[in-house]
Write a protein that holds these residues in place. Structure first.
Motif, short mmCIF file in Angstrom:
data_model
loop_
_atom_site.label_atom_id
_atom_site.label_comp_id
_atom_site.label_asym_id
_atom_site.label_seq_id
_atom_site.Cartn_x
_atom_site.Cartn_y
_atom_site.Cartn_z
N ILE A 121 0.84 -1.21 0.00
CA ILE A 121 0.00 0.00 0.00
C ILE A 121 0.88 1.26 0.00
CG2 ILE A 121 -1.64 1.34 1.39
CD1 ILE A 121 -2.85 -1.36 2.24
N SER A 124 2.13 3.09 -3.19
CA SER A 124 1.30 4.08 -3.89
C SER A 124 1.78 5.51 -3.62
CB SER A 124 -0.16 3.94 -3.47
OG SER A 124 -0.32 4.32 -2.10
N HIS A 125 2.55 5.69 -2.52
CA HIS A 125 3.05 7.01 -2.11
C HIS A 125 1.92 8.03 -1.96
CE1 HIS A 125 7.63 6.59 -2.88
NE2 HIS A 125 7.11 5.46 -2.41
N TRP A 126 0.76 7.58 -1.54
CA TRP A 126 -0.36 8.46 -1.26
C TRP A 126 0.05 9.42 -0.15
CZ3 TRP A 126 -5.13 7.19 2.11
CH2 TRP A 126 -6.13 8.15 1.91
N THR A 127 -0.20 10.71 -0.31
CA THR A 127 0.32 11.74 0.58
C THR A 127 0.07 11.48 2.07
OG1 THR A 127 0.08 13.38 -1.18
CG2 THR A 127 0.36 14.21 1.07
N PRO A 128 -1.16 11.12 2.50
CA PRO A 128 -1.37 10.89 3.94
C PRO A 128 -0.51 9.78 4.53
CG PRO A 128 -3.48 11.15 2.82
CD PRO A 128 -2.44 11.04 1.76
N LEU A 129 -0.03 8.85 3.68
CA LEU A 129 0.78 7.75 4.19
C LEU A 129 2.16 8.21 4.67
CD1 LEU A 129 0.01 4.96 1.55
CD2 LEU A 129 -1.02 5.31 3.80
N LYS A 130 2.55 9.44 4.31
CA LYS A 130 3.83 9.97 4.77
C LYS A 130 3.86 10.14 6.29
CE LYS A 130 4.97 12.40 0.47
NZ LYS A 130 5.26 13.71 -0.17
#
Length: 299
Positions: A121, A124-130
């Motif tokens: 998951i 995907s480097h989805w912003t909230p995952l930072k």
């Protein structure tokens, strides 16, 4: 310098100081602990996906975990066999029918699946995952608080711990030989000795060591520590029945911190009820030492 050690100890001590002996409360604590382990390992997998030069780092994780596990386990086995030679453990127990070791191994491997799911998951480097790393830190503090509550609810007193000399002896041999193995692994891998000592201080408690090491040394070393300790538990599950009759101390020592929970049923069925007090004391002592030592060496 030791602020990290203080941050680890405060929630642990706070949980231990609270009375939590009611069976219903203990069941809730155990359930929350199980869920928190999955949550934090999921965050650890996400953090791993954000590493730069990912391919090379994955190879480093495999290299670090295999070499450190080999050095630590060899150190443990040599030292435990020496203990058996100097202090034999006499017993008359006949081994009972064991639960499926494959089933128990698969239960451990579920945690690997959670880390892998988080990693996939995270790709995907989805912003909230930072923010997974920061979320993992807060989840870790809550987990340590729950661990303190669980240790208090175990009912182990200082008197009970000191009375069982065999459990204490095996725990001390595992503790010292694991650190020696960790130092050797660090030299072989070209890592700082303190990093090798920290990796050796999980004593098989992979759900905690991976989390703490990630917070202190980053996701590469944290993931290596997780797989290092997971290998220890899987090996213990497979070898206990073969070792317990003639090499009782070695069978107990290989379990590390898990001898008071996950591997306790295998020890009890293989070694009889008389091994249970030693197993609980052994696991209890190493469970207390693990977070303190990891934080100390990280400082």
């Amino acid at each position: 310098m030791y602020s990290g050690l203080l941050i680890i100890l405060l929630p642990l001590i706070a949980g231990y100081l609270l009375p939590a002996k009611a069976p219903s409360l203990q069941r809730l604590i155990n359930k929350l602990l199980s869920w928190m382990v999955y949550v934090i390992l999921f965050f650890m997998g996400i953090s791993l996906a954000f590493l730069d030069d990912l391919g090379r780092n994955l190879l480093a994780i495999v290299n670090y975990s295999l070499i450190s596990a080999a050095c630590i386990l060899v150190g443990n086995i040599v030292a435990l066999r020496l203990l058996e030679h100097l202090r034999p453990w006499a017993h008359n127990h006949r081994q009972q029918t064991l639960p499926s070791r494959l089933h128990m191994a698969l239960e451990s491997l579920k945690l690997c699946g959670v880390v892998i799911a988080g990693f996939l998951i995270g790709l995907s480097h989805w912003t909230p995952l930072k923010f997974a790393s920061e979320a993992g830190e807060y989840a870790l503090l809550f987990l340590l608080f729950l661990v303190g509550l669980q240790l208090r609810g175990s009912g182990m007193t200082l008197r009970q711990i000191l009375i069982n000399r065999r459990g204490m002896m095996v725990a001390m041999v595992v503790f010292l030989s694991a650190l020696a193995g960790g130092a050797v692994a660090a030299l072989l891998l070209g890592l700082p000795v303190k990093t090798g000592l920290a990796m050796a201080s999980g004593f098989g408690w992979y759900s905690l060591s991976g989390i703490l090491m990630t917070e202190s040394f980053g996701p590469v070393i944290g993931s290596a520590a997780f797989f290092n300790d997971l290998l220890r538990e899987l090996l213990a599950i497979m070898l206990i029945p073969a070792l317990i009759a003639r090499h009782r101390s070695t069978a107990l020592g290989l379990c590390g911190a898990t001898s008071m929970d996950f591997t306790l049923p295998v020890l009890q069925r293989s070694g009889g009820a008389e091994i249970v007090p030693a197993a609980i004391v052994h696991g209890f002592m190493l469970s207390l030492l693990a977070p303190v030592l990891i934080a100390f060496f990280a400082a």
